[in-house]
Design an enzyme around this catalytic site. Structure first.
Site, PDB file in Angstrom:
ATOM      1  N   GLU A  80       0.773  -1.376   0.062  1.00  0.00           N
ATOM      2  CA  GLU A  80      -0.034   0.069  -0.023  1.00  0.00           C
ATOM      3  C   GLU A  80       0.884   1.302   0.126  1.00  0.00           C
ATOM      4  OE1 GLU A  80      -2.882  -3.299   1.005  1.00  0.00           O
ATOM      5  OE2 GLU A  80      -0.823  -2.730   1.712  1.00  0.00           O
ATOM      6  N   HIS A 149      -8.008  -5.864  11.039  1.00  0.00           N
ATOM      7  CA  HIS A 149      -8.785  -5.930   9.915  1.00  0.00           C
ATOM      8  C   HIS A 149     -10.174  -5.141  10.042  1.00  0.00           C
ATOM      9  CE1 HIS A 149      -5.637  -8.551   8.841  1.00  0.00           C
ATOM     10  NE2 HIS A 149      -5.955  -8.641   7.640  1.00  0.00           N
TER      11      HIS A 149
END
Length: 350
Positions: A80, A149
């Protein structure tokens, strides 16, 4: 151009997301928005993990590789910070990237790029260039994904000036707000919910006109005189469920305001509603400390304290890491029961 009425007390029947014959999924609305904008502007490209060959981890970008090709639908490595950094350079060079995070939880490894570079570029360059890019993906608890998450990042990221944060609650807004985000010359964080991607609702056919939903304008989803319910994103749907139960079982009528964007935040609509209800409950899937709900209540007390007949209340996720257990996760999140109890407390029926 199709837009939603901006008056804070517009008739809810004018909001068309639940009307009409053309019912499409939330993920399809996102795909339509990106595809329509990419057909009109060759500078736009989509990049993220599995967005191309696999048609998207959640099938949001299904079929887009076939239409736009590998130079505009780009599979990124699991890095990312790498592809978020690429977006910064691409946007400064004149392109208009859409970056998909499979989960906004993963955006934390790209914090320097998206929080320290993107929002500041226009300011630091003296207005010479900015970063017109959209970062989008799944935000919040996706369903037994564990604590690391399941971040709801809006409370953390909204502290940073220079970005706009859009959080749609229905397919209509998903399409109209994403198109607005892609055209915006400022960076936009677009927060979706994995649990809503299969939700179906009416979205006008593209032949009916260009669907754009403006930023900074709340939508009224239910009307009532007893309390103002303020929320954004997936919890708006819990507020609507709570409003229906409050009306049917307790005789309590509430305004439900869907903020749509929290940067910018439509405080004018909240205050307009408070002039009628004099009570406020804010529903927010972030943790309570320093949350968006905290900011809404702080601004309400600064600007409209004399309108309040009861202390404002927050309904947040519990102040613990998100549980993995299905039952504990459901209890941890804002839900209809929590909202009903908070509203009944404000009206003296608890």
């Amino acid at each position: 151009m199709t837009t939603i009425p901006l008056h804070p007390y517009a008739d809810p029947d004018l909001f068309p997301e639940g009307k009409g014959d053309r019912m499409i999924q939330f993920r399809e609305a996102l795909r339509e928005a990106m595809s329509e904008e990419m057909r009109e502007d060759e500078r736009i490209f989509l990049m993220g993990e599995e967005v191309a060959e696999y048609n998207g981890a959640y099938k949001v970008s299904q079929g887009m590789l076939d239409e736009f090709g590998p130079k505009r639908i780009v599979d990124a490595p699991i890095s990312e910070n790498g592809f978020a950094g690429l977006a910064v350079g691409a946007a400064m060079y004149g392109l208009r990237p859409i970056i998909e995070f499979m989960s906004w939880s993963f955006s934390l490894v790209a914090a320097d790029q998206i929080l320290n570079n993107v929002p500041k570029m226009l300011y630091m360059s003296g207005g010479q260039w900015g970063c017109p890019c959209v970062f989008r993906g799944n935000d919040g608890a996706g369903g037994q994904l564990g604590s690391t998450h399941s971040w709801s990042v809006e409370g953390l990221f909204s502290n940073v000036p220079g970005v706009k944060i859009a959080i749609p609650s229905c397919p209509y807004d998903a399409k109209g707000m994403l198109k607005t985000a892609i055209r915006d010359d400022d960076p936009v964080f677009f927060l979706e919910s994995e649990r809503m991607l299969g939700d179906k609702a009416h979205v006008p056919d593209p032949s009916e006109g260009d669907l754009l939903v403006p930023f900074g304008k709340a939508a009224l989803r239910r009307t009532g005189d007893d309390c103002t319910l303020v929320s954004f994103g997936r919890p708006v749907n819990f507020c609507i469920e709570a409003a229906d139960e409050l009306r049917e079982e307790h005789g309590v009528e509430v305004d439900v305001l869907d903020m749509r964007t929290i940067r910018p935040l439509d405080m004018d609509s909240i205050i307009a509603s408070l002039k009628k209800t004099n009570r406020l409950v804010v529903v927010d899937q972030c943790w309570p400390f320093a949350s968006v709900a905290s900011e809404v209540i702080a601004q309400t007390c600064e600007r409209a304290f004399d309108l309040l007949d009861h202390q404002p209340l927050r309904v947040n996720s519990d102040d613990v890491p998100a549980p993995y257990s299905k039952s504990l996760e459901s209890a941890f999140l804002p839900h209809k029961g929590k909202i009903v109890r908070a509203v009944l407390r404000t009206v003296g029926k608890s």
